[in-house]
Every structure is written in C-alpha cells, then in structure tokens.
Design a protein around this motif. Structure first.
Motif, PDB file in Angstrom:
ATOM      1  N   TRP A 104     -15.676  -7.504  25.217  1.00  0.00           N
ATOM      2  CA  TRP A 104     -14.651  -6.414  24.460  1.00  0.00           C
ATOM      3  C   TRP A 104     -15.277  -4.974  23.464  1.00  0.00           C
ATOM      4  O   TRP A 104     -17.050  -4.879  24.100  1.00  0.00           O
ATOM      5  CB  TRP A 104     -14.213  -7.118  23.228  1.00  0.00           C
ATOM      6  CG  TRP A 104     -13.920  -8.322  23.178  1.00  0.00           C
ATOM      7  CD1 TRP A 104     -14.242  -9.670  22.916  1.00  0.00           C
ATOM      8  CD2 TRP A 104     -12.268  -8.438  24.231  1.00  0.00           C
ATOM      9  NE1 TRP A 104     -12.810 -10.437  23.819  1.00  0.00           N
ATOM     10  CE2 TRP A 104     -11.568  -9.622  24.732  1.00  0.00           C
ATOM     11  CE3 TRP A 104     -11.653  -7.479  24.929  1.00  0.00           C
ATOM     12  CZ2 TRP A 104     -10.760 -10.004  25.519  1.00  0.00           C
ATOM     13  CZ3 TRP A 104     -10.525  -7.582  25.944  1.00  0.00           C
ATOM     14  CH2 TRP A 104     -10.001  -9.350  25.972  1.00  0.00           C
TER      15      TRP A 104
ATOM     16  N   LYS B 288      -8.024  -0.916  20.450  1.00  0.00           N
ATOM     17  CA  LYS B 288      -8.119  -2.395  20.843  1.00  0.00           C
ATOM     18  C   LYS B 288      -7.585  -2.960  22.142  1.00  0.00           C
ATOM     19  O   LYS B 288      -6.905  -1.929  22.606  1.00  0.00           O
ATOM     20  CB  LYS B 288      -7.688  -3.651  20.142  1.00  0.00           C
ATOM     21  CG  LYS B 288      -8.206  -3.503  18.253  1.00  0.00           C
ATOM     22  CD  LYS B 288      -8.290  -4.515  17.844  1.00  0.00           C
ATOM     23  CE  LYS B 288      -8.378  -4.647  16.845  1.00  0.00           C
ATOM     24  NZ  LYS B 288      -8.275  -5.358  15.111  1.00  0.00           N
ATOM     25  N   GLY B 289      -8.443  -4.094  22.924  1.00  0.00           N
ATOM     26  CA  GLY B 289      -7.776  -4.572  24.012  1.00  0.00           C
ATOM     27  C   GLY B 289      -8.875  -4.114  25.269  1.00  0.00           C
ATOM     28  O   GLY B 289      -8.848  -3.761  26.476  1.00  0.00           O
TER      29      GLY B 289
ATOM     30  N   ALA C   8     -12.463  -3.436  26.871  1.00  0.00           N
ATOM     31  CA  ALA C   8     -13.464  -4.478  27.684  1.00  0.00           C
ATOM     32  C   ALA C   8     -14.389  -3.841  28.413  1.00  0.00           C
ATOM     33  O   ALA C   8     -13.858  -2.887  29.856  1.00  0.00           O
ATOM     34  CB  ALA C   8     -13.350  -5.774  28.809  1.00  0.00           C
TER      35      ALA C   8
ATOM     36  N   TYR D  41      -8.222  -2.884  30.517  1.00  0.00           N
ATOM     37  CA  TYR D  41      -7.682  -2.439  29.468  1.00  0.00           C
ATOM     38  C   TYR D  41      -6.643  -3.157  28.758  1.00  0.00           C
ATOM     39  O   TYR D  41      -5.669  -3.344  30.826  1.00  0.00           O
ATOM     40  CB  TYR D  41      -7.614  -0.885  29.089  1.00  0.00           C
ATOM     41  CG  TYR D  41      -6.226  -0.903  28.520  1.00  0.00           C
ATOM     42  CD1 TYR D  41      -6.470  -0.797  26.686  1.00  0.00           C
ATOM     43  CD2 TYR D  41      -4.709  -0.334  28.740  1.00  0.00           C
ATOM     44  CE1 TYR D  41      -5.801  -0.750  26.192  1.00  0.00           C
ATOM     45  CE2 TYR D  41      -3.394  -0.439  27.448  1.00  0.00           C
ATOM     46  CZ  TYR D  41      -4.601  -0.381  26.087  1.00  0.00           C
ATOM     47  OH  TYR D  41      -3.276  -0.343  24.997  1.00  0.00           O
TER      48      TYR D  41
ATOM     49  N   GLU E 268     -15.498  -0.986  21.801  1.00  0.00           N
ATOM     50  CA  GLU E 268     -15.072  -0.437  20.311  1.00  0.00           C
ATOM     51  C   GLU E 268     -15.252   0.171  21.147  1.00  0.00           C
ATOM     52  O   GLU E 268     -15.176   0.861  22.457  1.00  0.00           O
ATOM     53  CB  GLU E 268     -16.584  -0.190  19.443  1.00  0.00           C
ATOM     54  CG  GLU E 268     -17.041  -1.111  18.736  1.00  0.00           C
ATOM     55  CD  GLU E 268     -15.947  -2.407  18.028  1.00  0.00           C
ATOM     56  OE1 GLU E 268     -15.117  -1.252  17.093  1.00  0.00           O
ATOM     57  OE2 GLU E 268     -15.978  -3.532  17.161  1.00  0.00           O
TER      58      GLU E 268
ATOM     59  N   SER F  63     -19.954  -1.297  23.343  1.00  0.00           N
ATOM     60  CA  SER F  63     -20.207  -2.139  22.839  1.00  0.00           C
ATOM     61  C   SER F  63     -21.930  -2.702  22.648  1.00  0.00           C
ATOM     62  O   SER F  63     -22.885  -2.032  23.576  1.00  0.00           O
ATOM     63  CB  SER F  63     -19.898  -3.217  23.879  1.00  0.00           C
ATOM     64  OG  SER F  63     -20.313  -4.745  22.943  1.00  0.00           O
TER      65      SER F  63
ATOM     66  N   SER G 184      -6.272 -10.761  27.078  1.00  0.00           N
ATOM     67  CA  SER G 184      -7.007  -9.505  25.731  1.00  0.00           C
ATOM     68  C   SER G 184      -6.790  -9.971  24.291  1.00  0.00           C
ATOM     69  O   SER G 184      -5.258 -10.995  24.131  1.00  0.00           O
ATOM     70  CB  SER G 184      -6.295  -8.481  26.389  1.00  0.00           C
ATOM     71  OG  SER G 184      -4.627  -8.449  26.814  1.00  0.00           O
ATOM     72  N   PRO G 185      -7.537  -9.440  23.023  1.00  0.00           N
ATOM     73  CA  PRO G 185      -6.950  -9.835  22.056  1.00  0.00           C
ATOM     74  C   PRO G 185      -5.817  -9.232  21.509  1.00  0.00           C
ATOM     75  O   PRO G 185      -4.597  -8.605  22.480  1.00  0.00           O
ATOM     76  CB  PRO G 185      -7.019  -8.454  20.857  1.00  0.00           C
ATOM     77  CG  PRO G 185      -8.393  -7.684  22.340  1.00  0.00           C
ATOM     78  CD  PRO G 185      -7.849  -7.676  23.801  1.00  0.00           C
TER      79      PRO G 185
END
Length: 92
Positions: free
Chosen positions: A39, A26-27, A29, A64, A41, A53, A69-70
């Motif tokens: 964001w 994750k993280g 974009a 990144y 995948e 996305s 970021s998440p």
C-alpha cells in the motif's frame, strides 16, 4: 519515477484532480523491481498523483483499487477531475 516516489500523470483533467471528500486518496499500491505490491501513500499534485512507501525504494509499478484494496475506496472517496469523471481501477 522520482527517486523513491512515482508520479502518475493524467491528461484531460480539466484543471486538476481531487478527492470527493478533500481527504488523501487511498487504494494505491506500488511495487519495486521485485513486483511485490504494498500500500502506498498518495498525494494529488495538480494533474498527477505522487505515490510512495517506506517499503519500496524504487517504485516501478502502480495499482489503483486492485484486488483487496482498502475499504476507504468507495463513492465517498473517489478521485475525479472537475467534471466529476472518476478514476477507474487499473494497473500501470
């Protein structure tokens, strides 16, 4: 670019990339030509990461671990290669 996906290739991966916990990374974009980041995948594919996305038809830029970021980005879910050298934040 690969249609609606973008591939980020890495050198010197010592046999490929992986996440520290085996889960999806994750993280990331991505942005289209409008440069509005959303964001993405992410799927590790050997020495590269494929990103997409549903909100970006033709990605042209990648971030990144950038800005907001998440929270999933931490030492528990970092991306590294076999020798545990971690992927750093950045933009391409």
């Amino acid at each position: 670019m690969e249609g609606d996906k973008i591939r980020v290739k890495f050198k010197h991966t010592a046999g490929g990339l992986k996440t520290s916990d085996g889960e999806r990374s994750k993280g990331f974009a991505i942005a289209g030509e409008d440069h509005k980041f959303v964001w993405a995948e992410a799927k590790i594919d050997g020495d590269s990461i494929v990103l997409w996305s549903k909100d970006v038809a033709k990605p042209v830029a990648v971030r990144y671990a950038w800005a907001d970021s998440p929270s999933a980005i931490s030492s528990t879910r970092s991306i590294s290669q076999r020798h545990r050298l971690e992927l750093m934040t950045g933009r391409e």
